[in-house]
Scaffold this active site. Sequence first.
Site, PDB file in Angstrom:
ATOM      1  CG  ASP A   1      39.912  47.201  28.918  1.00 21.59           C
ATOM      2  OD1 ASP A   1      39.438  48.306  28.675  1.00 21.59           O
ATOM      3  OD2 ASP A   1      40.765  47.010  29.793  1.00 21.59           O
TER       4      ASP A   1
ATOM      5  CG  HIS B   1      41.435  43.568  36.443  1.00 22.24           C
ATOM      6  ND1 HIS B   1      41.877  44.206  37.574  1.00 22.24           N
ATOM      7  CD2 HIS B   1      41.087  44.530  35.559  1.00 22.24           C
ATOM      8  CE1 HIS B   1      41.786  45.510  37.382  1.00 22.24           C
ATOM      9  NE2 HIS B   1      41.311  45.736  36.169  1.00 22.24           N
TER      10      HIS B   1
HETATM   11  N1  CMC Z   1      45.287  34.749  28.928  1.00 21.25           N
HETATM   12  C1  CMC Z   1      45.924  33.611  29.300  1.00 21.25           C
HETATM   13  N2  CMC Z   1      46.496  33.415  30.505  1.00 21.25           N
HETATM   14  C2  CMC Z   1      46.434  34.438  31.372  1.00 21.25           C
HETATM   15  C3  CMC Z   1      45.780  35.641  31.059  1.00 21.25           C
HETATM   16  C4  CMC Z   1      45.193  35.772  29.790  1.00 21.25           C
HETATM   17  N3  CMC Z   1      44.554  36.891  29.448  1.00 21.25           N
HETATM   18  N4  CMC Z   1      45.853  36.473  32.106  1.00 21.25           N
HETATM   19  C5  CMC Z   1      46.530  35.829  33.062  1.00 21.25           C
HETATM   20  N5  CMC Z   1      46.883  34.584  32.618  1.00 21.25           N
HETATM   21  C6  CMC Z   1      47.574  33.552  33.388  1.00 21.25           C
HETATM   22  C7  CMC Z   1      49.061  33.863  33.509  1.00 21.25           C
HETATM   23  O1  CMC Z   1      49.798  33.233  32.489  1.00 21.25           O
HETATM   24  C8  CMC Z   1      49.379  33.304  34.870  1.00 21.25           C
HETATM   25  O2  CMC Z   1      49.550  31.909  34.758  1.00 21.25           O
HETATM   26  P1  CMC Z   1      50.510  31.127  35.783  1.00 21.25           P
HETATM   27  O3  CMC Z   1      49.890  31.252  37.132  1.00 21.25           O
HETATM   28  O4  CMC Z   1      50.474  29.729  35.269  1.00 21.25           O
HETATM   29  O5  CMC Z   1      51.854  31.778  35.667  1.00 21.25           O
HETATM   30  C9  CMC Z   1      48.106  33.523  35.676  1.00 21.25           C
HETATM   31  O6  CMC Z   1      47.053  33.594  34.715  1.00 21.25           O
HETATM   32  C10 CMC Z   1      48.134  34.812  36.492  1.00 21.25           C
HETATM   33  O7  CMC Z   1      48.441  35.870  35.595  1.00 21.25           O
HETATM   34  P2  CMC Z   1      49.364  37.133  35.951  1.00 21.25           P
HETATM   35  O8  CMC Z   1      50.002  37.625  34.709  1.00 21.25           O
HETATM   36  O9  CMC Z   1      50.235  36.783  37.096  1.00 21.25           O
HETATM   37  O10 CMC Z   1      48.276  38.112  36.435  1.00 21.25           O
HETATM   38  P3  CMC Z   1      48.486  39.638  36.538  1.00 21.25           P
HETATM   39  O11 CMC Z   1      47.621  40.091  37.627  1.00 21.25           O
HETATM   40  O12 CMC Z   1      49.905  39.982  36.601  1.00 21.25           O
HETATM   41  O13 CMC Z   1      47.970  40.173  35.120  1.00 21.25           O
HETATM   42  C11 CMC Z   1      46.657  41.124  33.440  1.00 21.25           C
HETATM   43  C12 CMC Z   1      46.759  40.769  34.925  1.00 21.25           C
HETATM   44  C13 CMC Z   1      45.415  41.978  33.213  1.00 21.25           C
HETATM   45  C14 CMC Z   1      47.881  41.955  33.011  1.00 21.25           C
HETATM   46  C15 CMC Z   1      46.576  39.806  32.630  1.00 21.25           C
HETATM   47  O14 CMC Z   1      45.465  39.039  33.046  1.00 21.25           O
HETATM   48  C16 CMC Z   1      46.522  40.047  31.125  1.00 21.25           C
HETATM   49  O15 CMC Z   1      47.575  40.222  30.494  1.00 21.25           O
HETATM   50  N6  CMC Z   1      45.288  40.125  30.521  1.00 21.25           N
HETATM   51  C17 CMC Z   1      45.151  40.418  29.120  1.00 21.25           C
HETATM   52  C18 CMC Z   1      45.260  41.903  28.884  1.00 21.25           C
HETATM   53  C19 CMC Z   1      44.034  42.673  29.345  1.00 21.25           C
HETATM   54  O16 CMC Z   1      42.901  42.281  29.092  1.00 21.25           O
HETATM   55  N7  CMC Z   1      44.267  43.806  30.009  1.00 21.25           N
HETATM   56  C20 CMC Z   1      43.202  44.683  30.503  1.00 21.25           C
HETATM   57  C21 CMC Z   1      43.025  44.575  31.978  1.00 21.25           C
HETATM   58  S1  CMC Z   1      41.706  45.614  32.590  1.00 21.25           S
HETATM   59  C22 CMC Z   1      42.437  47.167  32.602  1.00 21.25           C
HETATM   60  C23 CMC Z   1      41.708  48.156  33.480  1.00 21.25           C
HETATM   61  O17 CMC Z   1      41.193  47.829  34.551  1.00 21.25           O
HETATM   62  O18 CMC Z   1      41.734  49.303  33.107  1.00 21.25           O
END
Ligand code: CMC
Length: 445
Positions: A367, A309
């Site tokens: 989700d 998240h």
């Molecule tokens: N699977 C694998 N690796 C992940 C995932 C995942 N779901 N999420 C984050 N990572 C890794 C990412 O590759 C990164 O690695 P590194 O530090 O080595 O580069 C690290 O964890 C940090 O991730 P980030 O992309 O910098 O984190 P973010 O805050 O930008 O992204 C997110 C948050 C929700 C977009 C992401 O976790 C993701 O894409 N999750 C899957 C989609 C999802 O479930 N979305 C719903 C979120 S809840 C929506 C709501 O509240 O309404």
Amino acid sequence: MKKQSVIIIDKRNGKQYEFDIKSGSSGPDVVDLTSFYSKTGMFLYDPGFSSTASCSSEITFIDGENGLLLHRGYKIEDLAEKSDYPEVCYLLLNGELPSRENKIKFINILTHHTMLHEQILRFYSGFRRDSHPMAVMVGIVGALSSFYSEKTYDFSSKEGKWVAISRLLAKLPTMAAMAYKYSLGQPFIYPKNELNYSENFLHMLFSTPGQEYIPTKASIDAMDKLLILHADHEQNASTSTVKIAGSSGANPFACVAAGVASLWGPAHGGANESVIRMLNLIEKEENIKKYILKAKDKNDPFRLMGFGHRVYKNYDPRANVLRKYCHNLLKEIDSFNIPLFRLANKLEEIALNDSYFIKKKLYPNVDFYSGIILKALGLPESMFTVIFAVARTVGWISQWKEMTESTETKINRPRQLYNGNTKKEFVEINKRKNKKEFFLSELKN
Ligand code: CMC
């Protein structure tokens, strides 16, 4: 207390500008930059608003580092466990939980406005049968503005606001259920006044004229908790959309239609759909390991949907609550033996014990469980965001109400950093030589 401020120095000319720091009751302080342009002649650049507090609010507070979500000061866990969706609606709108007497009055009003004007029903048949139900929702919710127009209602008055709020809260489930029924080609099911909010919603979604749907306690609970957990989430994209539309004084039903459109996007309300798509892709338990490896591989775009998240970096408090109701529902309808749900269960277990996910604090988010719950209730993926829209309507309209009552409110009118041409001489059409391809040139029509 001594006045707190920050000083910004323009290094080009050494000029200094002082701005006040404001503290809220919790969360990061803010620098009051409302006079920034008039003092400095510069705009602030923050695309995506990641450093911008767009307003002050008393409704919802999120502390992502500590997995905290509060509505009007109450922890989401307490509300989800001890309250119900209508109570949470009342709380978001009024700032306090209802007394028994007020709860009865509130529910009575919601119950007696669930029906749609018969003319609204005709709108549905104008949509293609295979339309995405969110497309139908954008249109139908927007159409309400012609039934509740400024000719009859003054939406700046207390009474007018209440008409908008109560009708939206009462009618959204009916509209959503009818969008579903339309997609199936089944007759619309009218609301039943003796049922509670969540029961009635399930009834309108799943009953048919020939067969009454009797929801189990676990499915009523799961729907009610799901609605509570999606009710509001501070100044997110769809809420900000509703408020930007509302800041011009637009009709509140039209503003909520704008919120539905914003929620529709895959980066916002669409994530629970991707959970089920991912489970279908993984297909069987033997493939989980392969997909976990893919999720960890930096060169592979695959991610575990429903994990991680942007704001909650320790855990998603909503997911913690929903997990229990999700498991109860699967147990009650004996779905643990259905391959998709067994797969989800196994994936959750493996990811929760995997060092990569533990180290990066990637826990299942709301989700993950809402996708599974909605699938277990028998809804298709295309309806998932619609259910989210029903739940979030109270957040949109509470935040809209707060904005319209605030003395700080102005029309929301951001500025920009202009990077386009500044000096072009007009050329007659027969002398023009276009260097760039017309962006539609490859299209036939
Ligand atoms: N699977 C694998 N690796 C992940 C995932 C995942 N779901 N999420 C984050 N990572 C890794 C990412 O590759 C990164 O690695 P590194 O530090 O080595 O580069 C690290 O964890 C940090 O991730 P980030 O992309 O910098 O984190 P973010 O805050 O930008 O992204 C997110 C948050 C929700 C977009 C992401 O976790 C993701 O894409 N999750 C899957 C989609 C999802 O479930 N979305 C719903 C979120 S809840 C929506 C709501 O509240 O309404």
